[in-house]
Write a protein that holds these residues in place. Structure first.
Motif, PDB file in Angstrom:
ATOM      1  N   LYS A 612       0.849  -1.194   0.000  1.00  9.19           N
ATOM      2  CA  LYS A 612       0.000   0.000   0.000  1.00  9.19           C
ATOM      3  C   LYS A 612       0.876   1.233   0.000  1.00  9.19           C
ATOM      4  N   GLN A 613       0.603   2.115  -0.957  1.00  9.09           N
ATOM      5  CA  GLN A 613       1.335   3.378  -1.068  1.00  9.09           C
ATOM      6  C   GLN A 613       0.317   4.506  -1.111  1.00  9.09           C
ATOM      7  N   ILE A 616      -3.105   3.962  -2.913  1.00 10.20           N
ATOM      8  CA  ILE A 616      -2.969   2.965  -3.987  1.00 10.20           C
ATOM      9  C   ILE A 616      -2.517   1.642  -3.388  1.00 10.20           C
ATOM     10  N   THR A 618      -0.815  -1.849  -4.539  1.00 10.94           N
ATOM     11  CA  THR A 618      -0.078  -2.407  -5.679  1.00 10.94           C
ATOM     12  C   THR A 618       0.021  -3.920  -5.549  1.00 10.94           C
ATOM     13  N   GLN A 620       2.210  -7.106  -7.337  1.00 12.92           N
ATOM     14  CA  GLN A 620       3.304  -7.502  -8.239  1.00 12.92           C
ATOM     15  C   GLN A 620       3.447  -9.024  -8.194  1.00 12.92           C
ATOM     16  N   THR A 646      -8.799  -4.684 -14.026  1.00 12.68           N
ATOM     17  CA  THR A 646      -8.033  -3.510 -13.593  1.00 12.68           C
ATOM     18  C   THR A 646      -8.731  -2.240 -14.047  1.00 12.68           C
ATOM     19  N   GLY A 651      -7.786   1.205 -12.478  1.00 16.05           N
ATOM     20  CA  GLY A 651      -6.408   0.957 -12.096  1.00 16.05           C
ATOM     21  C   GLY A 651      -5.473   0.936 -13.299  1.00 16.05           C
ATOM     22  N   ASP A 652      -4.179   0.722 -13.027  1.00 12.11           N
ATOM     23  CA  ASP A 652      -3.158   0.639 -14.073  1.00 12.11           C
ATOM     24  C   ASP A 652      -2.641  -0.793 -14.142  1.00 12.11           C
ATOM     25  N   PHE A 666       2.547  -5.952 -12.968  1.00 14.05           N
ATOM     26  CA  PHE A 666       2.510  -4.907 -11.941  1.00 14.05           C
ATOM     27  C   PHE A 666       1.197  -4.142 -12.098  1.00 14.05           C
ATOM     28  N   LYS A 668      -1.665  -1.355 -10.271  1.00 10.98           N
ATOM     29  CA  LYS A 668      -1.986  -0.335  -9.271  1.00 10.98           C
ATOM     30  C   LYS A 668      -3.501  -0.168  -9.219  1.00 10.98           C
ATOM     31  N   PRO A 670      -6.433   2.072  -7.292  1.00 13.76           N
ATOM     32  CA  PRO A 670      -6.710   3.207  -6.401  1.00 13.76           C
ATOM     33  C   PRO A 670      -7.767   2.848  -5.362  1.00 13.76           C
TER      34      PRO A 670
END
Length: 672
Positions: A612-613, A616, A618, A620, A646, A651-652, A666, A668, A670
Motif C-alpha cells: 500500500k502506497q 494505492i 499495488t 506484483q 483492472t 487501475g493501471d 505490476f 496499481k 486506487p
C-alpha cells in the motif's frame, strides 16, 4: 273434456312416479358407492379385496352424470388406489376426472387432478413430469385463490427440487409455501415446510440453520396432537435432527435424537420403514463413537428392512455393516456385504449408494483401487451432468409456463381492448355520419394521422429500450464470463492436475489422496450455483478477513504446485476499509496470474508482493519462467480478464516479459 282431463292427470302421475323412481335409484347408487369406498379403505381386509372394492366403486361412478358429486367421488377412488400402490389405476382415474373437469370448466377439479398426476410421476421418480403437473396446478390454484392447495402444491415442487439436489431452489419454494401456510394458519403445512427447509439447508451444508428449522418443526408438532400421525411426525423429526448431527460428525447428539425417535410408542408396527431407519442410524452413530459398539443394532435393522423388502434401507444397512467389518480388518466379510450392496444398488438405480460402495472397495481391496477410482470418477461425472440437465429442464418448465400465461393474458387484454375500441368507434362513426358525414370523415383522417405518429413514437421508444437492454446483457455476459474463467476454470484445472497423477502412480496412498479431490468437484458445482443465485460481491462480503482469503490462495499455490511461492502482504493494509469490488478484482487477478504461471511459465520460483502506497494498493507477481515476447504474443482470455478487471476499478495494468527471463505483472489499484 272429461277424458282429456283424466289423460292430463294420468301423465302428471306417471311423470311424478318416474321422477321419484330416479331419485330412489340415485340414493341407492350413492349408498352403494359410499359402501364400496369404505370397504376399500378398511385395513383389516386383504389388499386384493380392497382393490376389488375400489374397482367396483369406480365402475359404479362411471355410470353417473358429470356433476360435482361424481367428480368428488372420482378423487375418492384415486385416494383408495394410491396407498395400495395401484399407481396405474390411480393415473387412469385421475386422467378421467381431469377430462370431466375440463368439460364442466371446473377449475378446482382441474387443479386437483393436475396435482394428483404430479404425485403419480413423483412416486415413479419421473421428476420433470411431476414438476410440470405441479407447476400447472399451482397456476390454477393461484388463479382461483385456493391458498391451502396452493401452498401444498408449491411445497411438493420444493420436494422435487430437493430430490434433484437443487437445494437453493427447494429452499426458495419452501419459504414461499411457508408464508402462505402461516397466513392461513395451516398447522400441518407449517410443520411440513419447516421440515423441508431443514433438509434443504442440510443439503447446502448449513447445519446450524438446518437444526434451527428442524427444532421449529419439533415445536410445531405439539400443535398437531389431534392428528392421527402425531407420533409418526415426532419420530420423523427426531430422525431428521439426528441426521443433521450425524452429517456434521456430532455423533453423541445424533445418538440422543435417534434414541428419542425409537422411544415413540408402536412405531415398529405403524411405520416399520421409519423405525428401521432410526435403528440403523442409531447403531451407526454408536459405531462411529466406538467401533466396538452398534453391531447388534445394525444387524437387527438389516433384518427388519429385509422383512419388509425396503430396498433402499437394505442397501444402507449393508454399507454400514461393511464399514463395521472393515474397522475390524475382516476384509472377507466386508467385501461380501459391499458386493451385495453394490449389485442391489446398481439393480435399483440408487446411484449415490453405488458411489459409496465404490469408495469402500478402494479401502477393502487397495490392489484394485485405481480401477474402482476410475469407476467412481466416471459415475460421479455422469451423475453431475444428469442432475444439471434435470435442474435446467425444471427451470425451463417454470419459465415456459409463465411465458404461456403471460402471452395468454396479453392476447386476452388485446381482444378486450380491440372489442371496446371497435364498438366505440362504430358508435361515434355512426352518430357523426348522421350529423355531418364530411366532418366525420375529416376527424377520422386526423385521428388516423395522430395514431400513426403515436405508433412511430412508441416504436422508437421500444428501439431505444431494446438497445439499453442489449447493453446491460453484454455487460452481464462479460461479468459472468470473467467469474467462470477466473473462479470455476481455475479450480477445474487444479482438480484435473491433482487427479492426473493417477496416470503415473497407482499406490494406495496416491489413490486415497486423489479420491479426496473428487469432493472438490462438488464444491465447484456449489460455486456455479452461487454465481447463478447471488451477486459476485457476496462471496467476499461474507468472509470477514480478506487477508486470510489471500493467504489461503497463496498457501494452496505453495502446497499444490511445483514452483516455490514466496509472498509478502503489507501488514498495514486495513482491508475492511477497502471497497468490496476492489478486493474481488484483486483476488481474481492474482488467481488468474498464478494459474497462468502454473500452466505456461515452467517457472521454479514465483514472488508475490501486495503493498500500500498512500491511496494505492499495488500487486506484483514475478516468475523466473520461460517468458514471452509481449509485442508478438496474442492476449488470451485470462490476460484480457486481468486487464478488464483492472480497468473496471480505474487501475493501471503493466506486464513486462522477455524470453528466457521470466515475467512480471505490476498492477496499481486506487482506493478511497
Amino acid at each position: 273434456m272429461k277424458y282429456f282431463t283424466l289423460l292430463i292427470l294420468f301423465i302428471v302421475f306417471i311423470s311424478c312416479s318416474e321422477s321419484k323412481r330416479e331419485e330412489q335409484e340415485m340414493t341407492v347408487q350413492s349408498q352403494k358407492i359410499d359402501n364400496y369406498l369404505s370397504l376399500a379403505q378398511k385395513e383389516t381386509i386383504s389388499k386384493e379385496m380392497r382393490i376389488r372394492f375400489g374397482d367396483l366403486a369406480y365402475e359404479t361412478i362411471r355410470k353417473n352424470k358429470n356433476d360435482s358429486i361424481t367428480r368428488r367421488n372420482y378423487f375418492k377412488v384415486a385416494n383408495r388406489y394410491f396407498p395400495l400402490y395401484e399407481l396405474e389405476k390411480y393415473k387412469k382415474v385421475t386422467n378421467e376426472v381431469l377430462e370431466l373437469g375440463k368439460k364442466s370448466k371446473d377449475s378446482a377439479t382441474i387443479g386437483k387432478a393436475l396435482y394428483y398426476l404430479g404425485d403419480y410421476f413423483f412416486e415413479n421418480a419421473k421428476n420433470d413430469s411431476a414438476y410440470w403437473y405441479y407447476n400447472n396446478a399451482e397456476k390454477i390454484y393461484n388463479k382461483i385463490d385456493d391458498k391451502e392447495n396452493l401452498a401444498n402444491t408449491i411445497l411438493h415442487k420444493a420436494y422435487v427440487l430437493l430430490y434433484e439436489k437443487d437445494f437453493l431452489g427447494s429452499e426458495t419454494a419452501t419459504i414461499k409455501a411457508l408464508d402462505i401456510s402461516l397466513n392461513i394458519s395451516d398447522k400441518l403445512l407449517v410443520y411440513q415446510c419447516y421440515g423441508n427447509l431443514g433438509s434443504a439447508l442440510s443439503g447446502l451444508g448449513n447445519y446450524e440453520k438446518a437444526l434451527y428449522y428442524h427444532e421449529k418443526a419439533l415445536l410445531q408438532i405439539e400443535k398437531l396432537k389431534d392428528n392421527y400421525l402425531y407420533e409418526d411426525f415426532k419420530a420423523q423429526t427426531f430422525n431428521n435432527i439426528g441426521l443433521v448431527y450425524q452429517n456434521n460428525n456430532q455423533y453423541e447428539k445424533a445418538l440422543a435424537n435417534f434414541s428419542q425417535g425409537l422411544k415413540i410408542n408402536n412405531l415398529l408396527r405403524t411405520q416399520p420403514v421409519l423405525y428401521s431407519a432410526l435403528l440403523d442410524n442409531y447403531a451407526y452413530s454408536k459405531f462411529k463413537l466406538d467401533n466396538n459398539d452398534g453391531f447388534e443394532e445394525l444387524n437387527r435393522a438389516l433384518f427388519l428392512r429385509d422383512s419388509i423388502n425396503n430396498i433402499a434401507g437394505i442397501i444402507k444397512s449393508k454399507i454400514h455393516l461393511t464399514e463395521y467389518y472393515l474397522s475390524k480388518s475382516n476384509s472377507f466379510k466386508a467385501l461380501q456385504l459391499n458386493n451385495e450392496a453394490y449389485y442391489l444398488a446398481k439393480e435399483s438405480n440408487y446411484n449415490n449408494e453405488i458411489l459409496k460402495t465404490l469408495d469402500l472397495y478402494t479401502k477393502i481391496d487397495p490392489s484394485k483401487g485405481l480401477s474402482y477410482a476410475k469407476q467412481y470418477i466416471t459415475l460421479s461425472d455422469s451423475l453431475y451432468d444428469l442432475e444439471r440437465a434435470t435442474r435446467n429442464k425444471l427451470a425451463r418448465i417454470e419459465y415456459e409456463t409463465d411465458e404461456i400465461i403471460h402471452e395468454n393474458q396479453e392476447i386476452s387484454s388485446q381482444k378486450k381492448t380491440i372489442l371496446t375500441v371497435s364498438i366505440l368507434v362504430a358508435f361515434i362513426g355512426g352518430l357523426l355520419f348522421i350529423i355531418l358525414f364530411q366532418r366525420a370523415k375529416q376527424k377520422e383522417l386526423m385521428f388516423t394521422q395522430e395514431q400513426q405518429k403515436a405508433n412511430e413514437e412508441i416504436y422508437q421508444l421500444m428501439l431505444d429500450q431494446q438497445t439499453k437492454i442489449d447493453e446491460v446483457k453484454n455487460i452481464e455476459k462479460n461479468r459472468i464470463a470473467r467469474e467462470l474463467h477466473d473462479g470455476i476454470m481455475n479450480k477445474l484445472a487444479s482438480t484435473r492436475l491433482n487427479l492426473f497423477v493417477l496416470t503415473k502412480r497407482n499406490d494406495e496412498e496416491t489413490i486415497k489422496k486423489c479420491i479426496g479431490h473428487i469432493n472438490e468437484i462438488q464444491n465447484i458445482e456449489k460455486e456455479v450455483r452461487v454465481i447463478a443465485h447471488e451477486l459476485s460481491n457476496d462471496t467476499f462480503s461474507e468472509k470477514g478477513n480478506f487477508k486470510t482469503i489471500l493467504t489461503e490462495l497463496l498457501t494452496e499455490q505453495r502446497e499444490l504446485y511445483n514452483p516455490e511461492c514466496v509472498y509478502e502482504i503489507d501488514k498495514d493494509i486495513v482491508w475492511e476499509n477497502i471497497d468490496i469490488e476492489i478486493k474481488m478484482h484483486l483476488y481474481r487477478i492474482l488467481q488468474e496470474a498464478l494459474n497462468n504461471c502454473n500452466k505456461y511459465a515452467n517457472a521454479e520460483n514465483i514472488y508475490v508482493n501486495i503493498d500500500k502506497q498512500e491511496k494505492i494498493v499495488t500487486l506484483q507477481i514475478t516468475d523466473d519462467g520461460d517468458g514471452f515476447n509481449t509485442n508478438k504474443a496474442k492476449k488470451g482470455i485470462g490476460m484480457k480478464n486481468m486487464l478488464q478487471r483492472t480497468e473496471a476499478v480505474k487501475g493501471d495494468f503493466k506486464i513486462t516479459s522477455e524470453i528466457g527471463k521470466g515475467t512480471t505483472i505490476f498492477i496499481k489499484l486506487p482506493i478511497n
